[in-house]
Design a protein around this motif. Structure first.
Motif, PDB file in Angstrom:
ATOM      1  N   MET A   1       0.856  -1.168   0.000  1.00  0.00           N
ATOM      2  CA  MET A   1       0.000   0.000   0.000  1.00  0.00           C
ATOM      3  C   MET A   1       0.909   1.239   0.000  1.00  0.00           C
ATOM      4  SD  MET A   1      -3.071   1.051   2.667  1.00  0.00           S
ATOM      5  CE  MET A   1      -3.542  -0.621   2.924  1.00  0.00           C
ATOM      6  N   VAL A   2       0.641   2.145  -0.916  1.00  0.00           N
ATOM      7  CA  VAL A   2       1.467   3.342  -1.041  1.00  0.00           C
ATOM      8  C   VAL A   2       1.086   4.376   0.011  1.00  0.00           C
ATOM      9  CG1 VAL A   2       1.895   2.982  -3.508  1.00  0.00           C
ATOM     10  CG2 VAL A   2      -0.026   4.389  -2.785  1.00  0.00           C
ATOM     11  N   PHE A   3       1.994   5.303   0.211  1.00  0.00           N
ATOM     12  CA  PHE A   3       1.856   6.343   1.234  1.00  0.00           C
ATOM     13  C   PHE A   3       0.523   7.084   1.136  1.00  0.00           C
ATOM     14  CE2 PHE A   3       2.613  10.848   2.329  1.00  0.00           C
ATOM     15  CZ  PHE A   3       2.885  10.697   3.671  1.00  0.00           C
ATOM     16  N   GLU A   4       0.162   7.558  -0.028  1.00  0.00           N
ATOM     17  CA  GLU A   4      -1.063   8.356  -0.184  1.00  0.00           C
ATOM     18  C   GLU A   4      -2.318   7.525   0.053  1.00  0.00           C
ATOM     19  OE1 GLU A   4      -1.436  11.600  -0.446  1.00  0.00           O
ATOM     20  OE2 GLU A   4       0.727  11.871  -0.392  1.00  0.00           O
ATOM     21  N   GLU A   5      -2.274   6.240  -0.279  1.00  0.00           N
ATOM     22  CA  GLU A   5      -3.424   5.382   0.011  1.00  0.00           C
ATOM     23  C   GLU A   5      -3.586   5.208   1.520  1.00  0.00           C
ATOM     24  OE1 GLU A   5      -5.284   0.962  -0.925  1.00  0.00           O
ATOM     25  OE2 GLU A   5      -3.296   1.463  -1.693  1.00  0.00           O
ATOM     26  N   LYS A   6      -2.467   5.074   2.229  1.00  0.00           N
ATOM     27  CA  LYS A   6      -2.532   4.972   3.689  1.00  0.00           C
ATOM     28  C   LYS A   6      -3.127   6.237   4.291  1.00  0.00           C
ATOM     29  CE  LYS A   6       1.467   1.944   3.982  1.00  0.00           C
ATOM     30  NZ  LYS A   6       2.892   1.865   4.347  1.00  0.00           N
ATOM     31  N   ARG A   7      -2.719   7.398   3.765  1.00  0.00           N
ATOM     32  CA  ARG A   7      -3.282   8.666   4.253  1.00  0.00           C
ATOM     33  C   ARG A   7      -4.789   8.708   4.010  1.00  0.00           C
ATOM     34  NH1 ARG A   7      -0.600  13.815   2.138  1.00  0.00           N
ATOM     35  NH2 ARG A   7      -1.742  14.693   3.879  1.00  0.00           N
ATOM     36  N   ALA A   8      -5.230   8.235   2.850  1.00  0.00           N
ATOM     37  CA  ALA A   8      -6.662   8.220   2.541  1.00  0.00           C
ATOM     38  C   ALA A   8      -7.409   7.332   3.531  1.00  0.00           C
ATOM     39  CB  ALA A   8      -6.885   7.739   1.107  1.00  0.00           C
ATOM     40  N   TRP A   9      -6.846   6.165   3.832  1.00  0.00           N
ATOM     41  CA  TRP A   9      -7.466   5.268   4.802  1.00  0.00           C
ATOM     42  C   TRP A   9      -7.551   5.911   6.181  1.00  0.00           C
ATOM     43  CZ3 TRP A   9     -10.527   1.355   4.417  1.00  0.00           C
ATOM     44  CH2 TRP A   9     -10.480   0.524   3.306  1.00  0.00           C
ATOM     45  N   GLY A  67      11.942   2.826   6.772  1.00  0.00           N
ATOM     46  CA  GLY A  67      11.894   2.227   5.446  1.00  0.00           C
ATOM     47  C   GLY A  67      10.628   2.508   4.659  1.00  0.00           C
ATOM     48  N   ALA A  68       9.673   3.204   5.268  1.00  0.00           N
ATOM     49  CA  ALA A  68       8.429   3.515   4.565  1.00  0.00           C
ATOM     50  C   ALA A  68       8.687   4.636   3.563  1.00  0.00           C
ATOM     51  CB  ALA A  68       7.347   3.933   5.544  1.00  0.00           C
ATOM     52  N   SER A  69       8.288   4.403   2.346  1.00  0.00           N
ATOM     53  CA  SER A  69       8.499   5.396   1.296  1.00  0.00           C
ATOM     54  C   SER A  69       7.379   6.425   1.312  1.00  0.00           C
ATOM     55  CB  SER A  69       8.536   4.705  -0.066  1.00  0.00           C
ATOM     56  OG  SER A  69       8.571   5.664  -1.093  1.00  0.00           O
ATOM     57  N   ARG A  70       7.754   7.678   1.177  1.00  0.00           N
ATOM     58  CA  ARG A  70       6.776   8.762   1.084  1.00  0.00           C
ATOM     59  C   ARG A  70       6.753   9.346  -0.322  1.00  0.00           C
ATOM     60  NH1 ARG A  70       8.731   8.745   6.041  1.00  0.00           N
ATOM     61  NH2 ARG A  70      10.482  10.159   5.803  1.00  0.00           N
ATOM     62  N   ALA A  71       7.340   8.645  -1.232  1.00  0.00           N
ATOM     63  CA  ALA A  71       7.412   9.131  -2.612  1.00  0.00           C
ATOM     64  C   ALA A  71       6.023   9.105  -3.254  1.00  0.00           C
ATOM     65  CB  ALA A  71       8.362   8.257  -3.426  1.00  0.00           C
ATOM     66  N   THR A  72       5.743  10.147  -4.006  1.00  0.00           N
ATOM     67  CA  THR A  72       4.501  10.202  -4.770  1.00  0.00           C
ATOM     68  C   THR A  72       4.847  10.417  -6.236  1.00  0.00           C
ATOM     69  OG1 THR A  72       4.267  12.579  -4.399  1.00  0.00           O
ATOM     70  CG2 THR A  72       3.169  11.135  -2.827  1.00  0.00           C
ATOM     71  N   ASP A  73       3.952   9.979  -7.084  1.00  0.00           N
ATOM     72  CA  ASP A  73       4.167  10.159  -8.511  1.00  0.00           C
ATOM     73  C   ASP A  73       2.927  10.800  -9.134  1.00  0.00           C
ATOM     74  OD1 ASP A  73       2.319   8.110  -8.534  1.00  0.00           O
ATOM     75  OD2 ASP A  73       3.668   6.603  -9.360  1.00  0.00           O
ATOM     76  N   GLU A  74       2.920  10.870 -10.433  1.00  0.00           N
ATOM     77  CA  GLU A  74       1.799  11.503 -11.145  1.00  0.00           C
ATOM     78  C   GLU A  74       0.481  10.776 -10.864  1.00  0.00           C
ATOM     79  OE1 GLU A  74      -0.377  14.164 -13.104  1.00  0.00           O
ATOM     80  OE2 GLU A  74       1.747  14.386 -12.629  1.00  0.00           O
ATOM     81  N   ARG A  75       0.519   9.471 -10.771  1.00  0.00           N
ATOM     82  CA  ARG A  75      -0.685   8.688 -10.491  1.00  0.00           C
ATOM     83  C   ARG A  75      -1.259   9.087  -9.137  1.00  0.00           C
ATOM     84  NH1 ARG A  75      -1.517   3.500  -7.881  1.00  0.00           N
ATOM     85  NH2 ARG A  75      -3.459   2.599  -8.623  1.00  0.00           N
ATOM     86  N   ASP A  76      -0.405   9.220  -8.119  1.00  0.00           N
ATOM     87  CA  ASP A  76      -0.864   9.638  -6.789  1.00  0.00           C
ATOM     88  C   ASP A  76      -1.514  11.021  -6.833  1.00  0.00           C
ATOM     89  OD1 ASP A  76       0.039   7.349  -5.337  1.00  0.00           O
ATOM     90  OD2 ASP A  76       2.082   8.138  -5.453  1.00  0.00           O
ATOM     91  N   ARG A  77      -0.889  11.924  -7.562  1.00  0.00           N
ATOM     92  CA  ARG A  77      -1.456  13.287  -7.664  1.00  0.00           C
ATOM     93  C   ARG A  77      -2.799  13.264  -8.396  1.00  0.00           C
ATOM     94  NH1 ARG A  77       4.044  14.161  -7.760  1.00  0.00           N
ATOM     95  NH2 ARG A  77       4.264  13.864 -10.004  1.00  0.00           N
ATOM     96  N   ALA A 129     -13.387   7.250  -2.742  1.00  0.00           N
ATOM     97  CA  ALA A 129     -13.005   7.351  -4.156  1.00  0.00           C
ATOM     98  C   ALA A 129     -11.510   7.078  -4.338  1.00  0.00           C
ATOM     99  CB  ALA A 129     -13.369   8.729  -4.708  1.00  0.00           C
ATOM    100  N   LYS A 130     -10.688   7.654  -3.457  1.00  0.00           N
ATOM    101  CA  LYS A 130      -9.238   7.440  -3.551  1.00  0.00           C
ATOM    102  C   LYS A 130      -8.882   5.974  -3.347  1.00  0.00           C
ATOM    103  CE  LYS A 130      -8.028  12.054  -1.908  1.00  0.00           C
ATOM    104  NZ  LYS A 130      -7.411  12.821  -0.813  1.00  0.00           N
ATOM    105  N   VAL A 131      -9.455   5.361  -2.316  1.00  0.00           N
ATOM    106  CA  VAL A 131      -9.145   3.965  -2.017  1.00  0.00           C
ATOM    107  C   VAL A 131      -9.589   3.059  -3.169  1.00  0.00           C
ATOM    108  CG1 VAL A 131      -9.737   2.035  -0.487  1.00  0.00           C
ATOM    109  CG2 VAL A 131      -9.125   4.265   0.477  1.00  0.00           C
ATOM    110  N   VAL A 132     -10.781   3.298  -3.697  1.00  0.00           N
ATOM    111  CA  VAL A 132     -11.277   2.480  -4.812  1.00  0.00           C
ATOM    112  C   VAL A 132     -10.373   2.628  -6.024  1.00  0.00           C
ATOM    113  CG1 VAL A 132     -13.165   2.277  -6.497  1.00  0.00           C
ATOM    114  CG2 VAL A 132     -13.675   2.391  -4.048  1.00  0.00           C
ATOM    115  N   VAL A 133      -9.962   3.840  -6.328  1.00  0.00           N
ATOM    116  CA  VAL A 133      -9.098   4.045  -7.491  1.00  0.00           C
ATOM    117  C   VAL A 133      -7.728   3.410  -7.265  1.00  0.00           C
ATOM    118  CG1 VAL A 133      -7.944   5.783  -8.926  1.00  0.00           C
ATOM    119  CG2 VAL A 133     -10.337   6.073  -8.304  1.00  0.00           C
ATOM    120  N   TYR A 134      -7.203   3.476  -6.054  1.00  0.00           N
ATOM    121  CA  TYR A 134      -5.927   2.803  -5.767  1.00  0.00           C
ATOM    122  C   TYR A 134      -6.068   1.301  -5.959  1.00  0.00           C
ATOM    123  CZ  TYR A 134      -2.977   6.602  -4.155  1.00  0.00           C
ATOM    124  OH  TYR A 134      -2.190   7.729  -4.097  1.00  0.00           O
ATOM    125  N   ARG A 135      -7.200   0.758  -5.612  1.00  0.00           N
ATOM    126  CA  ARG A 135      -7.416  -0.707  -5.707  1.00  0.00           C
ATOM    127  C   ARG A 135      -7.754  -1.163  -7.128  1.00  0.00           C
ATOM    128  NH1 ARG A 135      -5.253  -3.223  -1.457  1.00  0.00           N
ATOM    129  NH2 ARG A 135      -5.407  -1.796   0.296  1.00  0.00           N
TER     130      ARG A 135
END
Length: 141
Positions: A1-9, A67-77, A129-135
């Motif tokens: 699970m990516v950083f931004e998805e965790k924030r959404a949760w 070790g948790a990555s906080r990197a975001t990319d275009e998809r996350d944005r 919406a964010k969680v569904v799109v991540y999944r």
């Protein structure tokens, strides 16, 4: 699970739990009174404040995991923008409802509660919406 998805949760869960706590406390204060007669202001302020603090604490705890990555990319944005656009509808609905309720001179209890409910629905709808799109992936329109 990516950083931004965790924030959404985190935000989704905190919004639901915070509002549920608010409703439980308010209903517990009824004691034979009607809803507008229930003292709600302190509960509302404390619930919103506690939800903010809980979100911040949970996100700080998530960030402190080694070790948790906080990197975001275009998809996350893109997912973030989509979630915010979806959730914003309830902010607008809440503002419009509050304006109409104030013009109709409804009790402050109802105005404050419809605004709070719409903020929570905004957070829930946007987070979902964010969680569904991540999944499931970004919809291609």
């Amino acid at each position: 699970m990516v950083f931004e998805e965790k924030r959404a949760w985190i935000r989704l869960v905190v919004a639901v739990l915070g509002y549920a706590a608010y409703v439980i406390v308010i209903l517990g204060r009824l004691d034979g009174r009607t809803l507008p007669e229930v003292p709600y202001r302190d509960v509302l302020v404390w619930t919103v404040g506690a939800a903010i603090v809980a979100s911040v604490v949970a996100e700080v705890a998530m960030n402190s995991v080694p070790g948790a990555s906080r990197a975001t990319d275009e998809r996350d944005r893109e997912i973030g923008r989509l979630g915010e656009h979806v959730g914003q509808s309830f902010v607008v609905i809440g503002a419009l409802a509050a304006m109409l309720m104030a013009m109709a001179e409804w009790d402050r209890f109802w105005i404050a509660n419809v605004v709070y409910l719409c903020f929570v629905l905004s957070a829930v709808l946007g987070g979902t919406a964010k969680v569904v799109v991540y999944r499931r992936g970004v919809p291609q329109w």
